[in-house]
Scaffold this motif. Structure first.
Motif, PDB file in Angstrom:
ATOM      1  N   GLY A 198     -39.903   6.123 -65.596  1.00  0.00           N
ATOM      2  CA  GLY A 198     -38.779   5.815 -65.390  1.00  0.00           C
ATOM      3  C   GLY A 198     -37.463   5.499 -66.430  1.00  0.00           C
ATOM      4  N   LEU A 199     -36.425   4.812 -66.004  1.00  0.00           N
ATOM      5  CA  LEU A 199     -35.181   4.571 -66.957  1.00  0.00           C
ATOM      6  C   LEU A 199     -35.681   3.812 -68.239  1.00  0.00           C
ATOM      7  CD1 LEU A 199     -32.123   4.684 -67.203  1.00  0.00           C
ATOM      8  CD2 LEU A 199     -31.940   2.487 -65.895  1.00  0.00           C
ATOM      9  N   ASN A 200     -36.545   3.006 -68.272  1.00  0.00           N
ATOM     10  CA  ASN A 200     -37.064   2.154 -69.142  1.00  0.00           C
ATOM     11  C   ASN A 200     -37.451   3.224 -70.635  1.00  0.00           C
ATOM     12  OD1 ASN A 200     -36.550  -0.247 -68.347  1.00  0.00           O
ATOM     13  ND2 ASN A 200     -38.630  -0.435 -67.613  1.00  0.00           N
ATOM     14  N   ALA A 201     -38.065   4.308 -70.157  1.00  0.00           N
ATOM     15  CA  ALA A 201     -38.281   5.155 -71.306  1.00  0.00           C
ATOM     16  C   ALA A 201     -37.062   5.565 -71.807  1.00  0.00           C
ATOM     17  CB  ALA A 201     -39.294   6.436 -70.584  1.00  0.00           C
ATOM     18  N   PHE A 202     -35.996   6.190 -71.228  1.00  0.00           N
ATOM     19  CA  PHE A 202     -34.878   6.614 -71.694  1.00  0.00           C
ATOM     20  C   PHE A 202     -34.134   5.615 -72.774  1.00  0.00           C
ATOM     21  CE2 PHE A 202     -35.561   9.320 -68.211  1.00  0.00           C
ATOM     22  CZ  PHE A 202     -35.100  10.566 -68.837  1.00  0.00           C
ATOM     23  N   VAL A 203     -34.354   4.258 -72.131  1.00  0.00           N
ATOM     24  CA  VAL A 203     -33.665   3.134 -72.992  1.00  0.00           C
ATOM     25  C   VAL A 203     -34.177   2.853 -73.990  1.00  0.00           C
ATOM     26  CG1 VAL A 203     -32.957   0.802 -72.811  1.00  0.00           C
ATOM     27  CG2 VAL A 203     -32.731   2.297 -70.749  1.00  0.00           C
ATOM     28  N   LYS A 204     -35.495   2.918 -73.980  1.00  0.00           N
ATOM     29  CA  LYS A 204     -36.523   2.450 -75.154  1.00  0.00           C
ATOM     30  C   LYS A 204     -36.177   3.795 -76.226  1.00  0.00           C
ATOM     31  CE  LYS A 204     -40.076  -0.467 -73.099  1.00  0.00           C
ATOM     32  NZ  LYS A 204     -39.485  -1.938 -73.924  1.00  0.00           N
ATOM     33  N   ALA A 205     -36.301   4.854 -75.874  1.00  0.00           N
ATOM     34  CA  ALA A 205     -36.243   5.836 -76.522  1.00  0.00           C
ATOM     35  C   ALA A 205     -34.515   5.721 -77.463  1.00  0.00           C
ATOM     36  CB  ALA A 205     -36.421   7.435 -75.895  1.00  0.00           C
ATOM     37  N   THR A 206     -33.783   5.778 -76.862  1.00  0.00           N
ATOM     38  CA  THR A 206     -32.513   5.737 -77.396  1.00  0.00           C
ATOM     39  C   THR A 206     -32.552   4.538 -78.289  1.00  0.00           C
ATOM     40  OG1 THR A 206     -29.991   5.988 -76.919  1.00  0.00           O
ATOM     41  CG2 THR A 206     -31.311   4.408 -75.594  1.00  0.00           C
ATOM     42  N   VAL A 207     -32.823   3.140 -77.873  1.00  0.00           N
ATOM     43  CA  VAL A 207     -32.678   2.161 -78.759  1.00  0.00           C
ATOM     44  C   VAL A 207     -33.618   2.356 -79.945  1.00  0.00           C
ATOM     45  CG1 VAL A 207     -33.486  -0.182 -78.908  1.00  0.00           C
ATOM     46  CG2 VAL A 207     -32.140   0.593 -77.031  1.00  0.00           C
ATOM     47  N   GLU A 208     -34.854   2.925 -79.900  1.00  0.00           N
ATOM     48  CA  GLU A 208     -35.509   3.280 -81.079  1.00  0.00           C
ATOM     49  C   GLU A 208     -34.858   4.149 -82.091  1.00  0.00           C
ATOM     50  OE1 GLU A 208     -38.479   1.741 -82.080  1.00  0.00           O
ATOM     51  OE2 GLU A 208     -38.691   0.404 -80.543  1.00  0.00           O
ATOM     52  N   ALA A 209     -34.241   5.088 -81.639  1.00  0.00           N
ATOM     53  CA  ALA A 209     -33.615   6.144 -82.511  1.00  0.00           C
ATOM     54  C   ALA A 209     -32.345   5.364 -83.144  1.00  0.00           C
ATOM     55  CB  ALA A 209     -33.032   7.204 -81.537  1.00  0.00           C
ATOM     56  N   PHE A 210     -31.843   4.620 -82.330  1.00  0.00           N
ATOM     57  CA  PHE A 210     -30.546   3.864 -83.008  1.00  0.00           C
ATOM     58  C   PHE A 210     -31.135   2.897 -84.108  1.00  0.00           C
ATOM     59  CE2 PHE A 210     -27.963  -0.208 -83.099  1.00  0.00           C
ATOM     60  CZ  PHE A 210     -26.883   0.387 -83.440  1.00  0.00           C
ATOM     61  N   ALA A 211     -32.117   2.332 -83.777  1.00  0.00           N
ATOM     62  CA  ALA A 211     -32.866   1.235 -84.997  1.00  0.00           C
ATOM     63  C   ALA A 211     -33.356   1.864 -86.188  1.00  0.00           C
ATOM     64  CB  ALA A 211     -34.020   0.515 -84.123  1.00  0.00           C
ATOM     65  N   ARG A 212     -33.718   3.009 -86.034  1.00  0.00           N
ATOM     66  CA  ARG A 212     -34.269   3.827 -87.213  1.00  0.00           C
ATOM     67  C   ARG A 212     -33.287   4.278 -87.955  1.00  0.00           C
ATOM     68  NH1 ARG A 212     -37.828   6.052 -83.254  1.00  0.00           N
ATOM     69  NH2 ARG A 212     -36.418   8.183 -83.008  1.00  0.00           N
ATOM     70  N   ARG A 213     -32.058   4.569 -87.155  1.00  0.00           N
ATOM     71  CA  ARG A 213     -30.882   5.209 -88.138  1.00  0.00           C
ATOM     72  C   ARG A 213     -30.512   4.209 -88.887  1.00  0.00           C
ATOM     73  NH1 ARG A 213     -25.712   8.300 -85.471  1.00  0.00           N
ATOM     74  NH2 ARG A 213     -24.445   8.780 -87.534  1.00  0.00           N
ATOM     75  N   ILE A 214     -30.095   2.968 -87.815  1.00  0.00           N
ATOM     76  CA  ILE A 214     -29.782   1.727 -88.889  1.00  0.00           C
ATOM     77  C   ILE A 214     -30.497   1.454 -90.132  1.00  0.00           C
ATOM     78  CG2 ILE A 214     -29.565  -0.891 -88.582  1.00  0.00           C
ATOM     79  CD1 ILE A 214     -27.160   0.433 -87.206  1.00  0.00           C
ATOM     80  N   ALA A 215     -31.866   1.591 -89.787  1.00  0.00           N
ATOM     81  CA  ALA A 215     -32.985   1.162 -90.939  1.00  0.00           C
ATOM     82  C   ALA A 215     -32.769   2.415 -91.912  1.00  0.00           C
ATOM     83  CB  ALA A 215     -34.489   1.083 -90.379  1.00  0.00           C
ATOM     84  N   GLY A 216     -32.361   3.601 -91.609  1.00  0.00           N
ATOM     85  CA  GLY A 216     -32.390   4.539 -92.554  1.00  0.00           C
ATOM     86  C   GLY A 216     -31.188   4.512 -93.311  1.00  0.00           C
ATOM     87  N   ASP A 217     -30.028   4.258 -92.838  1.00  0.00           N
ATOM     88  CA  ASP A 217     -28.673   4.031 -93.452  1.00  0.00           C
ATOM     89  C   ASP A 217     -28.771   2.841 -94.485  1.00  0.00           C
ATOM     90  OD1 ASP A 217     -28.115   6.347 -92.213  1.00  0.00           O
ATOM     91  OD2 ASP A 217     -26.722   5.237 -90.815  1.00  0.00           O
TER      92      ASP A 217
END
Length: 420
Positions: free
Chosen positions: A401-420
Motif C-alpha cells: 500500500g501507500l506505506n511502501a511509497f512513503v518509505k521509499a521516498t523517505v529513504e531516498a531523501f535520507a540517502r541524499r542527505i547523507a550523500g551530500d
C-alpha cells in the motif's frame, strides 16, 4: 508561526508568482478582450482572479474602470435578471447610464436594453470588468444555463468595449464550448471570443520565491524534495511545506519525522487529488494511468512490471498526454515507452491507493470499476481484457500500500542527505 498556508485564496503579500499570467490578462484587458482562466482544482485560479481585481481596483488603468467580482457558487437559483442586477451594481448609479439602467431594470435586463446601457457606458469612456469565479457551476444552474445568458454575455462583450469578462473555470475553452453547443442556434461556439490562459504548477523560480517569502531555513534538498512530491502544484506544495515545517522539530529520528510529515500531507490533499481525478475525462484518466503504471515500479525498489504489452493493446493517448502536460501532471520523458511520466508524485500515490482498493479482494470486480470510471464505453473488448490482465498482474506490486511509497521516498531523501 507556520508561514505556509493552504485552503483559502491568497492575497496581498502572500500572493507569489504568476507574473506571465498577470501580464497576459492585463494585456488582453488593455486591448478590450475577454479572458478565460483555466486550471486544475486548487491550482490558484481564484487567487489570481482576486489579485487581478486588487490590481484593477488600485486605479492604474488609463480609462475609468469599474470592477465586479462574482463567485458562481453564490448564484444558486438565480435567473438572468438577478445576475445582471448584481453584475451592474458598481455602475448602476453613474449619471451616464442611470436612465439606461432603470429602463433595463424595468424590462428585466433583456439583452436589447442592456446594449443601450453598455453603449452609454462606452460613450462616457468607462468600462465594466466582470470577474466570474468557478464558472463551471453556471452550467448546472437551470436559470442561467440557457441561450439568453450565454448569448447575452457573448454579444455584449464582443460589441462593446465597455464590457470585458475574466472568467475562471476548471474546464477548458473547448469543453465549455462543447457543453453549451446545444444552445447555439448559429452553431458558433459561445466562448470562442475569449483568450484562454491555462495556469499550471509553479515554475522553479516561483517555488524559490515562495520559500524565500516564507523565510524558513529549509535546505536545498528539502525544497527539492517538497517540489518533487507536489510537482509544483501550489496547493500541494503549500500543504507539503506546512506539514514539513510542523514536523521539522521535536523528533530526533529523520526518517520517522519525514514519514509523519508526508503521511499528514497526503491525508490532507487526498480529497483534492480525488476531485482532480473525477474532473478528468476518461481518456485523460487512462493516459495518466498508463504513465503511472510504467513509472510506479521505479518508485518502489526491487519491483518490476512489464507495461509494454498493455501499451501495445491500448489506443494512443497523445492528445490527452499533451493536455496533462500543459496542466502540470505529466512531463515528456523519452526513457518511458509511453513517452511521458507523472510529475506530481502524490497523484501517482493517489492512483495506487485507488488500485489497492480495487485489487484488495481475492476476486476483484474490475469490470464494475471500469464502468465507475466511465472507461467501459471507450474501450474495445480486447482493450478491456488487456487492461484487466495488466491490473491483476500489478496486484503484487501494491501489496504494502501507500506505506511502501512513503518509505521509499523517505529513504531516498535520507540517502541524499547523507550523500551530500
Amino acid at each position: 508561526m507556520n508561514p505556509f498556508t493552504f485552503g483559502n485564496p491568497v492575497r496581498g503579500k502572500t500572493f507569489v508568482g504568476r507574473q506571465w499570467a498577470q501580464r497576459r490578462i492585463l494585456t488582453a484587458l488593455h486591448q478590450g478582450s475577454s479572458v478565460l482562466i483555466t486550471g486544475e482544482p486548487r491550482m490558484g485560479k481564484t487567487s489570481l482572479l482576486l489579485h487581478i481585481q486588487d490590481h484593477l481596483a488600485a486605479g492604474v488603468a488609463e480609462t475609468p474602470v469599474w470592477v465586479r467580482y462574482l463567485d458562481a457558487h453564490t448564484l444558486c437559483g438565480w435567473r438572468v435578471p438577478q445576475f445582471w442586477q448584481a453584475a451592474l451594481e458598481p455602475v448602476q448609479k453613474l449619471p451616464s447610464v442611470r436612465q439606461a439602467y432603470l429602463k433595463a431594470e424595468r424590462e428585466r435586463f433583456g439583452t436589447f436594453v442592456l446594449e443601450s446601457l453598455f453603449h452609454c457606458l462606452q460613450q462616457a469612456g468607462q468600462r465594466l470588468i466582470l470577474l466570474i469565479d468557478e464558472f463551471d457551476v453556471v452550467l448546472d444552474e437551470p436559470g442561467l444555463n440557457q441561450i439568453e445568458f450565454y448569448g447575452g454575455l457573448r454579444s455584449l462583450a464582443t460589441r462593446y468595449s465597455s464590457l470585458s469578462l475574466v472568467i475562471a473555470a476548471r474546464q477548458s475553452l473547448d469543453t465549455l464550448n462543447q457543453r453549451t453547443q446545444e444552445y447555439s442556434r448559429s452553431g458558433s461556439p459561445y466562448f470562442n471570443f475569449m483568450k484562454e490562459i491555462t495556469i499550471g504548477p509553479f515554475t522553479n523560480d516561483e517555488i524559490d520565491t515562495l520559500f524565500a517569502a516564507a523565510n524558513v531555513p529549509f535546505t536545498r534538498q528539502e525544497r527539492e524534495y517538497l517540489a518533487g512530491l507536489s510537482g509544483g502544484h501550489p496547493y500541494l506544495l503549500q500543504a507539503a511545506a506546512y506539514f514539513w515545517h510542523e514536523f521539522s522539530t521535536g523528533h530526533p529520528d529523520l526518517r520517522r519525522r519525514c514519514e509523519q510529515a508526508v503521511n499528514e500531507t497526503f491525508a490532507q490533499v487526498e480529497t483534492i487529488l480525488r476531485d482532480t481525478w473525477r474532473l478528468w475525462t476518461p481518456y485523460q484518466q487512462m493516459a495518466f494511468t498508463l504513465a503511472a503504471l510504467e513509472a510506479i515500479p521505479g518508485l518502489i525498489p526491487d519491483r518490476e512490471f512489464d507495461v509494454n504489452h498493455l501499451l501495445t493493446d491500448l489506443p494512443n493517448f497523445a492528445p490527452e498526454q499533451r493536455q496533462l502536460i500543459q496542466r502540470g501532471f505529466l512531463r515528456e520523458d523519452a526513457r518511458y515507452r509511453c513517452g511521458v511520466t507523472p510529475v506530481v508524485e502524490m497523484m501517482t500515490w493517489f492512483l495506487a491507493e485507488e488500485l489497492i482498493r480495487l485489487l484488495r479482494p481475492a476476486d476483484p470486480n474490475i469490470t464494475d470499476w471500469l464502468k465507475a470510471q466511465q472507461w467501459d464505453g471507450y474501450l474495445k473488448q480486447s482493450e478491456r481484457e488487456a487492461l484487466q490482465k495488466a491490473l491483476m498482474a500489478f496486484k503484487p506490486l501494491l501489496q504494502n500500500g501507500l506505506n511502501a511509497f512513503v518509505k521509499a521516498t523517505v529513504e531516498a531523501f535520507a540517502r541524499r542527505i547523507a550523500g551530500d
